[in-house]
Scaffold this active site. Structure first.
Site, PDB file in Angstrom:
ATOM      1  N   CYS A   1      40.133  18.319  91.707  1.00 56.64           N
ATOM      2  CA  CYS A   1      40.351  19.489  92.778  1.00 56.64           C
ATOM      3  C   CYS A   1      39.146  20.206  93.142  1.00 56.64           C
ATOM      4  O   CYS A   1      39.046  21.392  93.382  1.00 56.64           O
ATOM      5  CB  CYS A   1      41.401  20.565  92.247  1.00 56.64           C
ATOM      6  SG  CYS A   1      43.073  19.683  91.828  1.00 56.64           S
TER       7      CYS A   1
ATOM      8  N   LYS B   1      45.701  26.206  79.848  1.00 64.89           N
ATOM      9  CA  LYS B   1      44.331  25.705  79.396  1.00 64.89           C
ATOM     10  C   LYS B   1      43.784  26.430  77.858  1.00 64.89           C
ATOM     11  O   LYS B   1      42.848  26.129  77.500  1.00 64.89           O
ATOM     12  CB  LYS B   1      43.455  25.972  80.691  1.00 64.89           C
ATOM     13  CG  LYS B   1      43.714  24.922  81.611  1.00 64.89           C
ATOM     14  CD  LYS B   1      42.810  25.202  82.798  1.00 64.89           C
ATOM     15  CE  LYS B   1      43.228  24.836  84.192  1.00 64.89           C
ATOM     16  NZ  LYS B   1      43.036  23.484  84.474  1.00 64.89           N
TER      17      LYS B   1
ATOM     18  N   GLN C   1      38.518  28.058  83.228  1.00 66.19           N
ATOM     19  CA  GLN C   1      37.878  27.146  82.419  1.00 66.19           C
ATOM     20  C   GLN C   1      37.033  27.950  81.418  1.00 66.19           C
ATOM     21  O   GLN C   1      36.336  27.391  80.536  1.00 66.19           O
ATOM     22  CB  GLN C   1      36.774  26.138  83.218  1.00 66.19           C
ATOM     23  CG  GLN C   1      37.523  25.246  84.156  1.00 66.19           C
ATOM     24  CD  GLN C   1      38.467  24.190  83.284  1.00 66.19           C
ATOM     25  OE1 GLN C   1      38.228  23.760  81.959  1.00 66.19           O
ATOM     26  NE2 GLN C   1      39.372  23.478  83.905  1.00 66.19           N
TER      27      GLN C   1
ATOM     28  N   HIS D   1      37.100  25.331  92.496  1.00 66.32           N
ATOM     29  CA  HIS D   1      38.274  24.628  92.415  1.00 66.32           C
ATOM     30  C   HIS D   1      39.122  24.975  93.869  1.00 66.32           C
ATOM     31  O   HIS D   1      38.848  25.936  94.296  1.00 66.32           O
ATOM     32  CB  HIS D   1      38.968  24.760  91.082  1.00 66.32           C
ATOM     33  CG  HIS D   1      40.347  24.285  90.909  1.00 66.32           C
ATOM     34  ND1 HIS D   1      41.551  24.517  91.556  1.00 66.32           N
ATOM     35  CD2 HIS D   1      40.590  23.331  90.012  1.00 66.32           C
ATOM     36  CE1 HIS D   1      42.483  23.826  91.181  1.00 66.32           C
ATOM     37  NE2 HIS D   1      42.030  22.906  90.260  1.00 66.32           N
TER      38      HIS D   1
ATOM     39  N   ASP E   1      37.191  33.491  88.373  1.00 65.36           N
ATOM     40  CA  ASP E   1      38.108  32.629  87.997  1.00 65.36           C
ATOM     41  C   ASP E   1      37.635  32.063  86.684  1.00 65.36           C
ATOM     42  O   ASP E   1      36.681  31.316  86.519  1.00 65.36           O
ATOM     43  CB  ASP E   1      38.152  31.352  89.221  1.00 65.36           C
ATOM     44  CG  ASP E   1      38.905  30.245  88.711  1.00 65.36           C
ATOM     45  OD1 ASP E   1      39.280  29.996  87.636  1.00 65.36           O
ATOM     46  OD2 ASP E   1      38.940  29.356  89.452  1.00 65.36           O
TER      47      ASP E   1
HETATM   48  N1  PMP Z   1      40.337  27.041  88.718  1.00 59.78           N
HETATM   49  C1  PMP Z   1      39.784  26.387  87.667  1.00 59.78           C
HETATM   50  C2  PMP Z   1      38.248  26.149  87.536  1.00 59.78           C
HETATM   51  C3  PMP Z   1      40.431  25.259  87.150  1.00 59.78           C
HETATM   52  O1  PMP Z   1      39.723  24.393  86.481  1.00 59.78           O
HETATM   53  C4  PMP Z   1      41.824  25.225  87.504  1.00 59.78           C
HETATM   54  C5  PMP Z   1      42.612  24.026  86.851  1.00 59.78           C
HETATM   55  N2  PMP Z   1      42.204  22.890  87.210  1.00 59.78           N
HETATM   56  C6  PMP Z   1      42.360  26.070  88.355  1.00 59.78           C
HETATM   57  C7  PMP Z   1      41.628  27.116  88.903  1.00 59.78           C
HETATM   58  C8  PMP Z   1      43.918  26.075  88.636  1.00 59.78           C
HETATM   59  O2  PMP Z   1      44.671  26.487  87.575  1.00 59.78           O
HETATM   60  P1  PMP Z   1      46.030  26.134  87.353  1.00 59.78           P
HETATM   61  O3  PMP Z   1      46.329  24.922  88.090  1.00 59.78           O
HETATM   62  O4  PMP Z   1      46.726  26.465  86.262  1.00 59.78           O
HETATM   63  O5  PMP Z   1      46.932  27.300  88.411  1.00 59.78           O
END
Ligand code: PMP
Length: 406
Positions: free
Chosen positions: A364, A226, A203, A123, A200
């Site tokens: 993203c 999430k 997910q 991401h 990270d």
């Molecule tokens: N890493 C991953 C794998 C994600 O899916 C996301 C959210 N789509 C993020 C980071 C960022 O998370 P947040 O927007 O809640 O900070």
């Protein structure tokens, strides 16, 4: 154990509504999950019963609120099996946690010429903070490639390690493809070379049990929203040995021990990294979310979501000109796809008219889209409250859109 999904759905007031005259089928859970009444009530209770700024208060409400906030920290500690509660730092979310590590680990442990390894399926929030460090400090970023199925090419990783590799930062599960990365194997490989690893888990925590001590990861980050919890709250877990040596991220109240114009000393963990009034209602809501998923059982959730994944994949594969992106052997309940040359945005808009919420675009993860040479995908992502009927509606919807586009 088979779950009573209707009973679970009843906990989520938002699901019981019509969108464009059709019952809502919410299949955008990788972006954010809906909140059960238990979480909404916990946040509501803060503001109706005991809201008060935390720490240093002498009065009753402040003590109650501080206790609830610190209990939430212990709840998170137990949830991910951290050794100490002070290794759990509250942040705004995954993004802030990664930025904090890039800043504060970067400050102390990275210098010009050092290397950080990420992967092609990250991401943006696990790419851009490192690129900013590239510009600020002259480190370089190396990227583990993926194969066509969306799996990391681990044999390439072995070739990438050098004496200058100072950190590996990887997603546990890909938000765009659903790939579950073999993080334990990777952590072990890295530790053989004394390289710390940041995972990270944005997910992952809602789909698989996470034990940071068994994984032996150095950092593990995730977002509350999430995991059926509130927005604006997230977690940075870090081993004490790293957090102790890292510099503070932001300065302000709470993170200090003493302040004078001659010099300031910093507070101990975890407060060193929690400048200012934290989102205590968010933390308390997150604790309620953890209670909620723990009560159902993360492994039960994982097993049910896997059934949905298999059911959904089998059904979607019957659709003519269906291309599924991300076919890793180990996958979470995310299906990314394109049908013929129908633009993902058109597909998403038309499904919305049928009450079906999916996400479209690059998720993203633009470097990943570049890898497949596509502008984006349509992504259906399932949570514990989704049903086979909703997947059937998704399939019918896609077929209708395909027919319309000839
Ligand atoms: N890493 C991953 C794998 C994600 O899916 C996301 C959210 N789509 C993020 C980071 C960022 O998370 P947040 O927007 O809640 O900070």
């Amino acid at each position: 154990m088979s779950l009573d999904i209707q009973k679970i759905r009843n906990d989520f007031p938002i699901l019981d509504q019509q969108v464009h005259g059709k019952p809502l089928a919410y299949l955008d859970n990788a972006a954010t999950t809906q909140k059960p009444r238990q979480v909404i009530d916990a946040v509501n209770d803060v503001y109706t019963k005991y809201n008060s700024n935390i720490h240093r208060g002498v009065h009753h409400l402040s003590n109650v609120c501080t206790q609830a906030f610190e209990d939430a920290r212990v709840k998170v500690q137990k949830f991910i099996n951290a050794e100490h509660s002070h290794e759990v730092i509250f942040t705004r979310g995954t993004t802030e946690s990664v930025n904090l590590i890039a800043h504060s680990f970067g400050d102390v442990f990275l210098k010009e010429g050092d290397e950080v390894i990420v992967s092609q399926l990250e991401h943006h929030s696990n790419i851009v903070p490192w690129q900013m460090l590239e510009q600020r400090k002259g480190i370089s970023l190396n990227v583990i490639p993926i194969n066509d199925k969306g799996e990391l090419m681990l044999e390439e990783l072995d070739e990438m390690f050098t004496e200058k590799t100072k950190l590996v930062a990887l997603a546990h599960i890909s938000n765009a493809l659903g790939t579950i990365n073999p993080i334990k194997t990777i952590i072990d490989k890295c530790h053989q070379r004394d390289i710390p690893v940041m995972i990270d888990g944005a997910q992952a925590v809602q789909h698989v049990s996470v034990d940071v001590q068994a994984l032996d990861c150095d950092f593990y980050v995730f977002s509350g929203h999430k995991l059926y919890g509130p927005t604006g709250i997230g977690i940075l877990y870090g081993k004490e040995k790293w957090l102790d040596q890292m510099t503070p991220y932001q300065g302000g109240g709470e993170m200090i021990q003493t302040v004078s114009f001659e010099g300031t000393t910093f507070n101990e963990l975890p407060f060193k990294f929690e400048a200012g009034t934290p989102d205590y209602s968010g933390a308390i809501g997150l604790a309620a979310a953890i209670d909620y998923v723990t009560h159902i059982g993360v492994d039960n959730i994982a097993a049910y979501e896997h059934e949905l994944l298999v059911y959904g994949t089998d059904k979607l594969e019957t659709i003519p000109q269906m291309n599924i992106y991300g076919t890793a052997a180990e996958k979470a309940s995310v299906i990314s796809f394109l049908v013929g040359n129908i633009h993902p945005y058109d597909m998403g808009m038309m499904l919305d008219k049928m009450g079906i919420a999916v996400r479209t675009g690059h998720h993203c993860a633009q470097p990943l889209m570049q890898r497949y040479n596509i502008p984006g995908t349509v992504r259906a992502s399932f949570a514990v409250y989704n049903t086979r009927e909703e997947i059937d509606r998704l399939v019918e919807g896609i077929l209708k859109v395909s027919q319309l586009f000839g």
